[in-house]
Design a protein around this motif. Structure first.
Motif, PDB file in Angstrom:
ATOM      1  N   THR A  73       0.809  -1.214   0.000  1.00 34.01           N
ATOM      2  CA  THR A  73       0.000   0.000   0.000  1.00 34.01           C
ATOM      3  C   THR A  73       0.847   1.272   0.000  1.00 34.01           C
ATOM      4  OG1 THR A  73      -0.191  -0.155   2.399  1.00 34.01           O
ATOM      5  CG2 THR A  73      -1.979  -1.113   1.088  1.00 34.01           C
ATOM      6  N   GLY A  74       2.141   1.115   0.068  1.00 39.34           N
ATOM      7  CA  GLY A  74       3.054   2.251   0.049  1.00 39.34           C
ATOM      8  C   GLY A  74       4.448   1.744   0.328  1.00 39.34           C
ATOM      9  N   PRO A  75       5.435   2.620   0.200  1.00 46.86           N
ATOM     10  CA  PRO A  75       6.792   2.177   0.514  1.00 46.86           C
ATOM     11  C   PRO A  75       6.890   1.853   2.000  1.00 46.86           C
ATOM     12  CG  PRO A  75       6.745   4.528   0.074  1.00 46.86           C
ATOM     13  CD  PRO A  75       5.363   4.008  -0.182  1.00 46.86           C
ATOM     14  N   GLY A  76       7.122   0.587   2.301  1.00 48.81           N
ATOM     15  CA  GLY A  76       7.215   0.186   3.700  1.00 48.81           C
ATOM     16  C   GLY A  76       5.906  -0.143   4.358  1.00 48.81           C
ATOM     17  N   ASP A  77       4.822  -0.261   3.580  1.00 51.20           N
ATOM     18  CA  ASP A  77       3.496  -0.551   4.132  1.00 51.20           C
ATOM     19  C   ASP A  77       2.821  -1.654   3.327  1.00 51.20           C
ATOM     20  OD1 ASP A  77       3.519   1.680   6.010  1.00 51.20           O
ATOM     21  OD2 ASP A  77       3.241   2.951   4.254  1.00 51.20           O
ATOM     22  N   ALA A  78       2.059  -2.502   4.018  1.00 52.66           N
ATOM     23  CA  ALA A  78       1.330  -3.562   3.326  1.00 52.66           C
ATOM     24  C   ALA A  78       0.100  -3.974   4.112  1.00 52.66           C
ATOM     25  CB  ALA A  78       2.225  -4.786   3.125  1.00 52.66           C
ATOM     26  N   VAL A  79      -0.869  -4.495   3.379  1.00 54.90           N
ATOM     27  CA  VAL A  79      -1.992  -5.207   3.970  1.00 54.90           C
ATOM     28  C   VAL A  79      -1.744  -6.669   3.639  1.00 54.90           C
ATOM     29  CG1 VAL A  79      -4.480  -5.581   3.955  1.00 54.90           C
ATOM     30  CG2 VAL A  79      -3.572  -3.264   3.690  1.00 54.90           C
ATOM     31  N   VAL A  80      -1.659  -7.490   4.679  1.00 54.60           N
ATOM     32  CA  VAL A  80      -1.347  -8.907   4.526  1.00 54.60           C
ATOM     33  C   VAL A  80      -2.577  -9.711   4.937  1.00 54.60           C
ATOM     34  CG1 VAL A  80       0.192 -10.758   5.263  1.00 54.60           C
ATOM     35  CG2 VAL A  80       1.078  -8.424   5.038  1.00 54.60           C
ATOM     36  N   GLN A  81      -3.118 -10.467   4.002  1.00 54.51           N
ATOM     37  CA  GLN A  81      -4.263 -11.321   4.308  1.00 54.51           C
ATOM     38  C   GLN A  81      -3.736 -12.670   4.806  1.00 54.51           C
ATOM     39  OE1 GLN A  81      -4.118 -10.034   0.935  1.00 54.51           O
ATOM     40  NE2 GLN A  81      -5.172  -8.196   1.616  1.00 54.51           N
ATOM     41  N   PHE A  82      -4.411 -13.196   5.834  1.00 57.67           N
ATOM     42  CA  PHE A  82      -4.001 -14.475   6.410  1.00 57.67           C
ATOM     43  C   PHE A  82      -5.226 -15.262   6.832  1.00 57.67           C
ATOM     44  CE2 PHE A  82      -4.636 -11.841  10.099  1.00 57.67           C
ATOM     45  CZ  PHE A  82      -5.156 -12.702  11.054  1.00 57.67           C
ATOM     46  N   ALA A  83      -5.009 -16.546   7.042  1.00 56.35           N
ATOM     47  CA  ALA A  83      -6.037 -17.421   7.617  1.00 56.35           C
ATOM     48  C   ALA A  83      -5.369 -18.263   8.691  1.00 56.35           C
ATOM     49  CB  ALA A  83      -6.655 -18.317   6.546  1.00 56.35           C
ATOM     50  N   TRP A  84      -6.087 -18.524   9.777  1.00 49.05           N
ATOM     51  CA  TRP A  84      -5.562 -19.413  10.814  1.00 49.05           C
ATOM     52  C   TRP A  84      -5.495 -20.822  10.224  1.00 49.05           C
ATOM     53  CZ3 TRP A  84      -3.326 -17.212  14.740  1.00 49.05           C
ATOM     54  CH2 TRP A  84      -3.761 -15.963  15.157  1.00 49.05           C
ATOM     55  N   THR A  85      -4.432 -21.517  10.502  1.00 46.64           N
ATOM     56  CA  THR A  85      -4.197 -22.830   9.917  1.00 46.64           C
ATOM     57  C   THR A  85      -5.323 -23.805  10.228  1.00 46.64           C
ATOM     58  OG1 THR A  85      -1.819 -22.438  10.074  1.00 46.64           O
ATOM     59  CG2 THR A  85      -2.530 -24.719   9.771  1.00 46.64           C
ATOM     60  N   THR A  86      -5.869 -23.768  11.427  1.00 49.15           N
ATOM     61  CA  THR A  86      -6.888 -24.752  11.809  1.00 49.15           C
ATOM     62  C   THR A  86      -8.319 -24.289  11.568  1.00 49.15           C
ATOM     63  OG1 THR A  86      -6.910 -23.970  14.095  1.00 49.15           O
ATOM     64  CG2 THR A  86      -5.386 -25.775  13.561  1.00 49.15           C
ATOM     65  N   ASP A  87      -8.506 -23.117  10.957  1.00 50.71           N
ATOM     66  CA  ASP A  87      -9.857 -22.608  10.709  1.00 50.71           C
ATOM     67  C   ASP A  87     -10.510 -23.390   9.570  1.00 50.71           C
ATOM     68  OD1 ASP A  87     -12.204 -21.232  10.192  1.00 50.71           O
ATOM     69  OD2 ASP A  87     -11.240 -19.300   9.869  1.00 50.71           O
ATOM     70  N   PRO A  88     -11.523 -24.198   9.864  1.00 44.12           N
ATOM     71  CA  PRO A  88     -12.134 -25.013   8.811  1.00 44.12           C
ATOM     72  C   PRO A  88     -12.900 -24.180   7.779  1.00 44.12           C
ATOM     73  CG  PRO A  88     -13.397 -25.196  10.837  1.00 44.12           C
ATOM     74  CD  PRO A  88     -12.162 -24.388  11.156  1.00 44.12           C
ATOM     75  N   HIS A  89     -13.253 -22.950   8.112  1.00 44.72           N
ATOM     76  CA  HIS A  89     -14.027 -22.107   7.195  1.00 44.72           C
ATOM     77  C   HIS A  89     -13.138 -21.217   6.339  1.00 44.72           C
ATOM     78  CE1 HIS A  89     -17.551 -23.490   9.287  1.00 44.72           C
ATOM     79  NE2 HIS A  89     -17.010 -23.107  10.431  1.00 44.72           N
ATOM     80  N   ARG A  90     -11.845 -21.197   6.650  1.00 44.99           N
ATOM     81  CA  ARG A  90     -10.855 -20.430   5.895  1.00 44.99           C
ATOM     82  C   ARG A  90     -11.197 -18.942   5.807  1.00 44.99           C
ATOM     83  NH1 ARG A  90      -6.544 -22.029   6.274  1.00 44.99           N
ATOM     84  NH2 ARG A  90      -5.853 -21.030   4.408  1.00 44.99           N
ATOM     85  N   ARG A  91     -11.772 -18.409   6.901  1.00 51.29           N
ATOM     86  CA  ARG A  91     -12.028 -16.972   6.953  1.00 51.29           C
ATOM     87  C   ARG A  91     -10.690 -16.245   7.008  1.00 51.29           C
ATOM     88  NH1 ARG A  91     -15.379 -17.357  12.228  1.00 51.29           N
ATOM     89  NH2 ARG A  91     -13.639 -18.757  12.480  1.00 51.29           N
ATOM     90  N   THR A  92     -10.595 -15.156   6.310  1.00 56.54           N
ATOM     91  CA  THR A  92      -9.326 -14.442   6.287  1.00 56.54           C
ATOM     92  C   THR A  92      -9.368 -13.204   7.172  1.00 56.54           C
ATOM     93  OG1 THR A  92      -9.970 -13.223   4.303  1.00 56.54           O
ATOM     94  CG2 THR A  92      -8.704 -15.249   3.985  1.00 56.54           C
ATOM     95  N   GLY A  93      -8.241 -12.949   7.789  1.00 52.41           N
ATOM     96  CA  GLY A  93      -8.030 -11.725   8.542  1.00 52.41           C
ATOM     97  C   GLY A  93      -7.004 -10.888   7.808  1.00 52.41           C
ATOM     98  N   GLU A  94      -6.709  -9.731   8.364  1.00 52.75           N
ATOM     99  CA  GLU A  94      -5.727  -8.848   7.754  1.00 52.75           C
ATOM    100  C   GLU A  94      -4.759  -8.328   8.802  1.00 52.75           C
ATOM    101  OE1 GLU A  94      -8.055  -6.656   4.125  1.00 52.75           O
ATOM    102  OE2 GLU A  94      -8.064  -5.666   6.086  1.00 52.75           O
ATOM    103  N   MET A  95      -3.551  -8.116   8.368  1.00 48.12           N
ATOM    104  CA  MET A  95      -2.555  -7.415   9.161  1.00 48.12           C
ATOM    105  C   MET A  95      -2.147  -6.187   8.368  1.00 48.12           C
ATOM    106  SD  MET A  95      -0.063 -10.439  10.603  1.00 48.12           S
ATOM    107  CE  MET A  95       0.146 -11.304   9.047  1.00 48.12           C
ATOM    108  N   LEU A  96      -2.287  -5.023   8.963  1.00 49.92           N
ATOM    109  CA  LEU A  96      -1.780  -3.801   8.368  1.00 49.92           C
ATOM    110  C   LEU A  96      -0.421  -3.573   9.008  1.00 49.92           C
ATOM    111  CD1 LEU A  96      -4.922  -3.742   8.158  1.00 49.92           C
ATOM    112  CD2 LEU A  96      -4.702  -1.275   8.065  1.00 49.92           C
ATOM    113  N   ILE A  97       0.616  -3.667   8.208  1.00 53.00           N
ATOM    114  CA  ILE A  97       1.983  -3.607   8.730  1.00 53.00           C
ATOM    115  C   ILE A  97       2.736  -2.472   8.064  1.00 53.00           C
ATOM    116  CG2 ILE A  97       4.104  -4.896   9.178  1.00 53.00           C
ATOM    117  CD1 ILE A  97       2.610  -7.476   8.561  1.00 53.00           C
ATOM    118  N   SER A  98       3.482  -1.724   8.866  1.00 54.02           N
ATOM    119  CA  SER A  98       4.431  -0.753   8.324  1.00 54.02           C
ATOM    120  C   SER A  98       5.787  -1.015   8.971  1.00 54.02           C
ATOM    121  CB  SER A  98       3.962   0.685   8.551  1.00 54.02           C
ATOM    122  OG  SER A  98       3.894   0.982   9.917  1.00 54.02           O
ATOM    123  N   TRP A  99       6.827  -0.819   8.169  1.00 57.68           N
ATOM    124  CA  TRP A  99       8.187  -1.083   8.608  1.00 57.68           C
ATOM    125  C   TRP A  99       9.005   0.204   8.625  1.00 57.68           C
ATOM    126  CZ3 TRP A  99       5.460  -4.443   5.507  1.00 57.68           C
ATOM    127  CH2 TRP A  99       5.354  -5.764   5.948  1.00 57.68           C
TER     128      TRP A  99
END
Length: 113
Positions: A73-99
């Motif tokens: 989303t910018g230099p040093g910024d990202a939205v990272v989509q993830f799913a918990w490994t054991t989630d049977p429904h594979r719902r995704t969450g997000e991490m907004l990370i800046s470095w």
């Protein structure tokens, strides 16, 4: 800054820490003055690496995550989509990370599935 590499490393470091039940390496990837927040959790926000370390010692996650996608989303910024490994429904969450320029996590906001 290679945001995709940093995001992939962040997820790998998190998963290694969950498996080892030791978050030292994970927490060391945060800047001294980093911020960590969770949207629907009843914890935090945490300000500073020491507070983040304490949070992971007191209430460590017990499930790994799978990387679903990375959106720079910018230099040093990202939205990272993830799913918990054991989630049977594979719902995704997000991490907004800046470095920081030296590739430490400056801000992490976790939006849970």
């Amino acid at each position: 800054m290679d945001v995709s590499r940093l995001a992939t490393e962040h997820v790998s470091r998190f998963n290694r820490s969950v498996t080892a039940k030791d978050f030292t390496d994970f927490v060391e990837s945060f800047a001294d003055n980093a911020n960590l927040a969770f949207d629907r959790a009843r914890v935090g926000p945490f300000k500073g690496r020491d507070a983040i370390a304490l949070a992971y010692r007191v209430s460590p996650p017990d499930d790994t995550i799978e990387l679903v996608g990375i959106d720079e989303t910018g230099p040093g910024d990202a939205v990272v989509q993830f799913a918990w490994t054991t989630d049977p429904h594979r719902r995704t969450g997000e991490m907004l990370i800046s470095w920081t320029p030296d590739e430490k996590v400056r801000n992490l906001e976790v939006r849970l599935p």
